[in-house]
Scaffold this motif. Structure first.
Motif: not given
Ligand code: HAM
Length: 428
Positions: A89, A133, A296, A131, A273, A298, A315, A136, A121, A269, A61, A292-293, A321, A127, A119
Motif C-alpha cells: 500500500n 496489512q 523503512g 493477506f 524504494y 523512502y 511500515f 502507516a 506467493e 528488504r 513482487i 511480523l512487520l 501474522r 503466508r 501477492r
Molecule cells: P513487506 O515487508 O513486503 O513491506 O510486507 C510487510 C509485512 O506484510 C510483512 O512483514 C508480513 O508481516 C506481511 N506480509 C507480506 N507478505 C505476506 C503474505 N504473503 N502473507 C501474509 N503476510 C504477508 C511492505 O509491504 C511495505 N509496503 C512496508 C512499508 C510501508 N515500507 C514503507 N512503508
C-alpha cells in the motif's frame, strides 16, 4: 457437481476468530490516534505501472507475484489499461499524496491504512495470497522535517508501544541502513564484484542472484552459504557520511527512549524504494515467515513517481501474522468472548415474550443470545454454556410473577431476579 472452495492462498475469517482481528484493528486505531495519524483508504487496484515504478521491476513482487489483467475499454472515450491488485500500500499512498497535492500544506502527512493486499506467493503458514496489512506512512516536504532521524525513531517507538499494547510477547526489532540510492548502487557494484569468485560454491539461487540482483543473496537461508555471505562486504561500510550520521541519530534516539534493537547488516528488504533506515520486527513463534512487520525510509519515492521531493518513512504489519502470534499466546477460552445472557423460553408459546425480554436487555447495551421454545431445557443449557456467561429461564411462572431464574455458569449459582433488576444483575 464439484463444490466450490475459497481460492488457494485465500481464506474465510470466521467468528470467534474475527473478534481477535477486530481487537487488533481497534488497538491499532487507538494507538495511531495518540500519535496523530489519520486514516487513508486507497483503491484495491491501481495502474500496473505504479508498482513497477515504486516497488521495482526486478523485485519478486513485481516480476512474479502480482495479479495483473488488461482492463478492456467500455466506451470510445476510455482506453484499455493494465491494472493490478495492490501487492502493498505504500505506492498507493504516495500516489494519493502526489495526486491530492498533500505536500502543499507544508505539513507532515501521517497516514495509516488497514486492508487486504495480494501477492501470488507459495502459500504456507503465515503466508497467503490475500493477506491483510496495517500500515502507516509519514511523508512530507523536507521543510516539514520529513528527513529527520527523529521521525524514524518516533515510528519505531510507536511500533514497540503498539506491539506491547497488543500483548505480543518476545518481539525483536532488527535494524539496518541501506544508505542513499547512490550508496546502494555503489554497494551493489562492490557486492557483484565480491560474488564473482565465491558464487560457484553457493546454491543455484545465489548463483543466479549474483548476476541478476546481488542484494538478494543476503536473504539466502541455505546453511552452507552462510559463512560465505558473512564474509561478504557489508552495506554499512558503503554508506556516505550523511547516511552514517542519520543512522547514528536514529539509534541514539532509540537508546534514549529505551527501545531495544538488534543491528542486522543483511536487512536490505525486498522492495526497491528503500533508502537509509530499514527495519523488521520479528517473532520466533512464526517459523519460516518470521516477520511480523517490515518497513523503512523512502526518500526518493515521490520523485520517482513524478511528484515533488517528499521524503518519507513507513511500515506495514502482517495482520494475519499478528493474529497467529496472539493465538499461540492466548488460552483458547479467552479468545471466545461470551455474551452476557442466553434467554431460554420454556415452550414455543413463550418465544414472543422471550424476544421482548431480549429486546429490553439489548436496548440497554447487553449482549444477548436468544434460544427457542422448541428446545428441551437440556439443549438450552448446552447451547447457553457454549455462548453465554449466564442463562435466563423464561417459563409461564416467570412471565406471570416477573421473577426470573438466572444461572451463572462460572459459579454454578442459581438466583431469582426481579425483571426490573435483571439488566443491572447481568451487568455485574
Ligand atoms: P513487506 O515487508 O513486503 O513491506 O510486507 C510487510 C509485512 O506484510 C510483512 O512483514 C508480513 O508481516 C506481511 N506480509 C507480506 N507478505 C505476506 C503474505 N504473503 N502473507 C501474509 N503476510 C504477508 C511492505 O509491504 C511495505 N509496503 C512496508 C512499508 C510501508 N515500507 C514503507 N512503508
Amino acid at each position: 457437481m464439484t463444490t466450490l472452495k475459497a481460492v488457494r492462498g485465500t481464506r474465510d475469517l470466521l467468528p470467534p476468530e474475527t473478534a481477535l482481528w477486530n481487537r487488533i484493528e481497534s488497538t491499532a486505531r487507538r494507538v495511531f490516534a495518540r500519535y496523530n495519524f489519520g486514516e487513508i483508504r486507497t483503491p484495491i487496484f491501481e495502474d500496473t505501472g505504479l508498482f513497477a515504478r515504486s516497488v521495482g521491476e526486478e523485485t519478486d513482487i513485481v516480476a512474479k507475484e502480482m495479479y495483473t489483467w488488461e482492463d478492456r475499454a467500455r466506451a470510445q472515450s476510455e482506453k484499455s489499461q493494465s491494472l493490478t491488485l495492490r501487492p502493498e500500500n505504500t505506492a498507493g499512498v504516495v500516489r494519493a499524496y502526489i495526486e491530492h497535492k498533500l505536500g502543499e500544506s507544508g505539513q507532515l502527512q501521517k497516514l495509516y491504512y488497514i486492508g487486504p493486499q495480494f501477492r501470488r506467493e507459495r502459500p504456507q503458514k503465515g503466508r497467503y495470497r490475500q493477506f491483510w496489512q496495517i500500515g502507516a506512512e509519514v511523508i512530507g516536504p523536507p521543510s516539514a522535517g520529513s528527513e529527520s532521524a527523529l521521525r524514524d525513531a518516533e515510528v519505531l517507538e510507536m511500533l514497540a508501544t503498539l506491539l506491547d499494547e497488543l500483548g505480543i510477547i518476545g518481539w525483536t526489532l532488527e535494524l539496518n541502513s541501506v544508505g542513499s540510492s547512490a550508496d546502494r548502487e555503489r554497494y551493489n557494484r562492490t557486492l557483484r564484484a565480491a560474488l564473482i569468485p565465491v558464487a560457484p560454491r553457493m546454491c543455484v539461487d545465489c548463483q543466479r542472484r549474483a548476476v541478476t540482483n546481488p542484494l538478494r543473496v543476503l536473504d539466502c537461508k541455505v546453511p552452507e552459504d552462510q559463512p560465505i555471505i558473512d564474509a561478504l562486504p557489508r552495506i554499512t561500510d558503503s554508506l556516505d557520511e550523511d547516511s552514517k550520521k542519520h543512522f547514528a541519530q536514529v539509534t541514539a534516539a532509540l537508546d534514549a527512549a529505551g527501545v531495544s534493537y538488534k543491528l542486522n547488516h543483511r536487512l536490505v528488504r525486498g522492495l526497491d524504494y528503500y533508502t537509509r533506515t530499514t527495519f523488521e520486527f520479528t517473532h520466533s513463534g512464526l517459523g519460516a515467515q518470521n516477520a511480523l512487520l517490515g518497513g523503512g525510509r523512502y526518500d526518493g519515492l515521490s520523485e520517482a513517481l513524478g511528484g515533488p521531493r517528499a521524503p518519507g518513512i513507513g511500515f506495514a504489519m502482517g495482520l494475519d501474522r499478528l493474529v497467529l502470534t496472539l493465538q499461540n499466546q492466548l488460552d483458547e477460552r479467552s479468545t471466545q468472548p461470551k455474551v452476557d445472557a442466553f434467554i431460554a423460553p420454556l415452550g414455543e408459546n413463550l418465544n414472543a415474550a422471550a424476544l421482548v425480554l431480549a429486546r429490553e436487555l439489548r436496548r440497554v447495551g447487553l449482549a444477548v443470545e436468544l434460544g427457542d421454545g422448541s428446545f428441551r431445557l437440556k439443549k438450552s443449557f448446552e447451547a447457553a454454556d457454549k455462548t453465554a456467561r449466564r442463562i435466563v429461564i423464561l417459563g409461564e411462572d416467570e412471565l406471570q410473577s416477573g421473577i426470573l431464574t438466572v444461572k451463572d455458569f462460572a459459579s454454578g449459582v442459581q438466583t431469582k431476579v426481579p425483571r426490573a433488576e435483571l439488566a443491572a444483575f447481568l451487568r455485574n
